[in-house]
Design a protein around this motif. Structure first.
Motif, PDB file in Angstrom:
ATOM      1  N   PRO A 119      24.639  19.839  38.372  1.00 50.60           N
ATOM      2  CA  PRO A 119      23.828  20.199  39.540  1.00 50.60           C
ATOM      3  C   PRO A 119      23.886  21.693  39.812  1.00 50.60           C
ATOM      4  O   PRO A 119      24.963  22.283  39.819  1.00 50.60           O
ATOM      5  CB  PRO A 119      24.456  19.422  40.684  1.00 50.60           C
ATOM      6  N   ALA A 120      22.729  22.306  40.007  1.00 52.14           N
ATOM      7  CA  ALA A 120      22.650  23.729  40.322  1.00 52.14           C
ATOM      8  C   ALA A 120      22.189  23.935  41.759  1.00 52.14           C
ATOM      9  O   ALA A 120      22.456  24.970  42.350  1.00 52.14           O
ATOM     10  CB  ALA A 120      21.688  24.429  39.370  1.00 52.14           C
ATOM     11  N   ARG A 121      21.472  22.943  42.307  1.00 54.16           N
ATOM     12  CA  ARG A 121      20.945  23.080  43.660  1.00 54.16           C
ATOM     13  C   ARG A 121      20.886  21.714  44.325  1.00 54.16           C
ATOM     14  O   ARG A 121      20.592  20.719  43.685  1.00 54.16           O
ATOM     15  CB  ARG A 121      19.535  23.670  43.589  1.00 54.16           C
ATOM     16  N   LYS A 122      21.184  21.702  45.624  1.00 58.42           N
ATOM     17  CA  LYS A 122      21.022  20.508  46.452  1.00 58.42           C
ATOM     18  C   LYS A 122      20.151  20.855  47.628  1.00 58.42           C
ATOM     19  O   LYS A 122      20.421  21.832  48.338  1.00 58.42           O
ATOM     20  CB  LYS A 122      22.381  19.976  46.955  1.00 58.42           C
ATOM     21  N   ASP A 123      19.109  20.069  47.827  1.00 59.08           N
ATOM     22  CA  ASP A 123      18.247  20.199  49.006  1.00 59.08           C
ATOM     23  C   ASP A 123      18.561  19.028  49.921  1.00 59.08           C
ATOM     24  O   ASP A 123      18.332  17.875  49.550  1.00 59.08           O
ATOM     25  CB  ASP A 123      16.770  20.190  48.617  1.00 59.08           C
ATOM     26  N   ILE A 124      19.058  19.334  51.099  1.00 57.00           N
ATOM     27  CA  ILE A 124      19.475  18.309  52.057  1.00 57.00           C
ATOM     28  C   ILE A 124      18.542  18.346  53.257  1.00 57.00           C
ATOM     29  O   ILE A 124      18.299  19.403  53.812  1.00 57.00           O
ATOM     30  CB  ILE A 124      20.933  18.547  52.516  1.00 57.00           C
TER      31      ILE A 124
ATOM     32  N   GLU B 169      27.034  20.227  57.763  1.00 58.80           N
ATOM     33  CA  GLU B 169      26.817  20.386  56.323  1.00 58.80           C
ATOM     34  C   GLU B 169      28.059  19.960  55.539  1.00 58.80           C
ATOM     35  O   GLU B 169      27.955  19.237  54.542  1.00 58.80           O
ATOM     36  CB  GLU B 169      26.471  21.836  56.005  1.00 58.80           C
ATOM     37  N   ALA B 170      29.224  20.392  55.987  1.00 59.44           N
ATOM     38  CA  ALA B 170      30.470  20.046  55.303  1.00 59.44           C
ATOM     39  C   ALA B 170      30.711  18.541  55.323  1.00 59.44           C
ATOM     40  O   ALA B 170      31.107  17.949  54.308  1.00 59.44           O
ATOM     41  CB  ALA B 170      31.640  20.783  55.945  1.00 59.44           C
ATOM     42  N   GLN B 171      30.452  17.905  56.467  1.00 58.27           N
ATOM     43  CA  GLN B 171      30.628  16.460  56.564  1.00 58.27           C
ATOM     44  C   GLN B 171      29.659  15.727  55.643  1.00 58.27           C
ATOM     45  O   GLN B 171      30.024  14.759  54.985  1.00 58.27           O
ATOM     46  CB  GLN B 171      30.433  15.981  58.005  1.00 58.27           C
ATOM     47  N   PHE B 172      28.414  16.202  55.578  1.00 58.20           N
ATOM     48  CA  PHE B 172      27.421  15.544  54.728  1.00 58.20           C
ATOM     49  C   PHE B 172      27.784  15.702  53.255  1.00 58.20           C
ATOM     50  O   PHE B 172      27.695  14.746  52.482  1.00 58.20           O
ATOM     51  CB  PHE B 172      26.016  16.094  54.986  1.00 58.20           C
ATOM     52  N   LEU B 173      28.193  16.899  52.845  1.00 51.78           N
ATOM     53  CA  LEU B 173      28.556  17.114  51.451  1.00 51.78           C
ATOM     54  C   LEU B 173      29.795  16.312  51.056  1.00 51.78           C
ATOM     55  O   LEU B 173      29.931  15.895  49.907  1.00 51.78           O
ATOM     56  CB  LEU B 173      28.769  18.599  51.181  1.00 51.78           C
TER      57      LEU B 173
END
Length: 99
Positions: A89-94, A33-37
């Protein structure tokens, strides 16, 4: 900001982690998750050498998509740029897919 991560083909990622990593699967998911963000255009998970059993860097390819929404639930960057001005941005759906 709320972040929701869905992993498809999770068993392939888990097998990769069990085979190569010294960290557990939950820690690997947080690392993914950290790498993707950090880089939403990246298409591979990099297992750092210090987290690998053999001391070598390992790479697992994936396909990732990120949808960003404002506080009202409206998609940001959904093709109507004139609506996106000033929205935070308030939300990210990955969604990450391992094939």
């Amino acid at each position: 900001m709320e972040v929701n991560v869905t992993i498809r083909g999770e068993e392939k990622f888990q097998a990769f982690i069990e085979e190569n990593a010294t960290i557990d699967f939950e820690a690997a998911k947080l690392d993914l998750e950290a790498q993707f963000l950090a880089d939403e255009k990246a298409n591979k998970y990099v297992l750092a050498a210090e987290k690998a059993k053999d001391g070598q860097e390992h790479v697992k390819n994936y396909m990732g998509v990120c949808m960003t929404y404002d506080a009202q639930g409206t998609q940001i960057g959904g093709g109507k740029a004139y609506l996106d001005k000033g929205q935070e941005p308030a939300r990210k759906d990955i969604t990450i897919v391992f094939m």
